[in-house]
Write an enzyme that holds these catalytic residues in place. Structure first.
Site, PDB file in Angstrom:
ATOM      1  N   CYS A  86      25.945  -5.985  22.619  1.00 25.85           N
ATOM      2  CA  CYS A  86      26.309  -5.542  23.974  1.00 25.85           C
ATOM      3  C   CYS A  86      25.069  -4.995  24.690  1.00 25.85           C
ATOM      4  O   CYS A  86      24.160  -5.733  24.975  1.00 25.85           O
ATOM      5  CB  CYS A  86      27.466  -4.547  23.899  1.00 25.85           C
ATOM      6  SG  CYS A  86      28.323  -4.336  25.466  1.00 25.85           S
ATOM      7  N   HIS A 196      31.727  -7.219  20.242  1.00 25.80           N
ATOM      8  CA  HIS A 196      31.536  -6.081  19.339  1.00 25.80           C
ATOM      9  C   HIS A 196      32.126  -6.353  17.958  1.00 25.80           C
ATOM     10  O   HIS A 196      33.255  -5.944  17.678  1.00 25.80           O
ATOM     11  CB  HIS A 196      32.218  -4.840  19.925  1.00 25.80           C
ATOM     12  CG  HIS A 196      31.507  -4.267  21.106  1.00 25.80           C
ATOM     13  ND1 HIS A 196      30.452  -3.401  20.990  1.00 25.80           N
ATOM     14  CD2 HIS A 196      31.698  -4.449  22.438  1.00 25.80           C
ATOM     15  CE1 HIS A 196      30.013  -3.060  22.190  1.00 25.80           C
ATOM     16  NE2 HIS A 196      30.755  -3.677  23.088  1.00 25.80           N
ATOM     17  N   GLU A 198      31.494  -4.832  15.323  1.00 24.01           N
ATOM     18  CA  GLU A 198      31.699  -3.558  14.612  1.00 24.01           C
ATOM     19  C   GLU A 198      33.097  -3.000  14.867  1.00 24.01           C
ATOM     20  O   GLU A 198      33.525  -2.082  14.182  1.00 24.01           O
ATOM     21  CB  GLU A 198      30.617  -2.535  15.002  1.00 24.01           C
ATOM     22  CG  GLU A 198      30.742  -1.910  16.392  1.00 24.01           C
ATOM     23  CD  GLU A 198      30.139  -2.754  17.513  1.00 24.01           C
ATOM     24  OE1 GLU A 198      29.977  -3.980  17.323  1.00 24.01           O
ATOM     25  OE2 GLU A 198      29.849  -2.175  18.583  1.00 24.01           O
TER      26      GLU A 198
END
Lengths: 226, 80
Positions: A86, A196, A198
């Protein structure tokens, strides 16, 4: 495998990244402040998401000129893996560790949703645990994710297999050229991506399909969840 | 002291969704004949050196920070 997470004023996805790296590798990453001029020995350096310097001037522009970036550049030149997610992707393009630029979303709105990602190249150092063409869901949350590269650069990126991920099935949330969601550098050891991963590593996230990126980069044997 | 104005604009061919939205806004206000709007940035910079030194410094500043030359062009004007 050891990892480091770079912290900038205004980063806000760093904690999610630290948590993901800790859970997946079993070891907490080193935390490196943006003014540091020394990065502890790492196999993977992560530039997390957020709004470094409030996105002033351009997203990632000021962070890309931080003292720590020279160290990241040196590490990348040595072949150490570097991953930007990002705002981290924006920072890596601004620092010219990756080609192209990330512009305002074509629809002008901040988008926060789950998109579909196609693993375009499954032979990169970050995607080895996926199949080519595999489609995974992945959350995005950004205002400036509209990847752009001039025609010559774009051709080179495509011809070299540097497109790691594309938005699939009409889910491109930002108008990025060729539906590009994530790219690697020519040497293959630097990845930038807007989505993302994660935030897709635990069942409570709604899926664990993001783990494969970290497991590939950290050379961890795939968990049953990958 | 030297005063300069730096103008940064998107390169031709780079899509400018913000400019398009502004164009739509002007259209909504009833302005006719607006064929295109491109948005850019202006920086007013004051420097202590001579004009000649300032010009070299400003070009370097544009290349290194003020503009992203992948997508933007810049112009430097010494205004005082």
């Amino acid at each position: 495998m050891k990892s480091s997470v770079i912290l900038f004023p205004g980063s806000n996805r760093d904690r999610d990244m630290i948590s993901a790296l800790t859970k997946i590798s079993g070891t907490a990453p080193n935390l490196v402040w943006h003014t540091d001029t020394d990065i502890p020995d790492s196999d993977l350096i992560v530039v997390p998401g957020g709004f470094s310097y409030g996105d002033y001037l351009r997203s990632g522009a000021i962070a890309a000129r931080s003292p720590v970036m020279d160290e990241i550049r040196k590490a990348a030149d040595k072949g150490i893996r570097v991953m930007g997610v990002c705002n981290g992707f924006q920072i890596l393009t601004e620092a010219q560790l990756l080609p192209g630029a990330l512009m305002r979303n074509a629809g002008l709105r901040f988008v926060c949703k789950t998109v579909k990602l196609e693993v375009t190249n499954a032979e990169t150092q970050f995607t080895g645990q996926y199949e080519k063409g595999q489609i995974i869901p992945c959350p995005v949350a950004h205002h400036d994710g509209n990847f752009f590269a001039e025609a010559d650069d774009l051709k080179r990126i495509e011809d070299n297999g540097q497109v790691a991920f594309r938005y699939a099935d009409g889910t491109n949330p930002n108008g990025s050229i060729n539906d590009i969601a994530g790219i690697i550098n020519e040497a293959g050891n630097v990845l930038g991506m807007m989505p993302h991963p994660e935030n897709l590593i635990e069942p409570d996230h709604g899926g664990q399909q993001g783990r494969g990126i970290f497991e590939s980069a950290l050379e961890i044997v795939a968990s049953e969840a990958a | 002291m030297t005063k300069a104005r730096v103008t940064v604009t998107l390169k031709n061919g780079v899509l400018d969704p913000q400019g398009k939205a502004i164009e739509g806004g002007l259209y909504s206000l009833g302005f006719e004949g607006v064929e295109s709007v491109r948005q850019g940035k202006v920086f007013d910079v004051e420097l202590s050196g001579s004009k000649k030194e300032a010009e070299a410094q400003l070009a370097d500043m544009c290349e290194k920070l003020l503009a992203n030359t992948v997508i933007e062009d810049y112009a430097v004007e010494i205004v005082g």
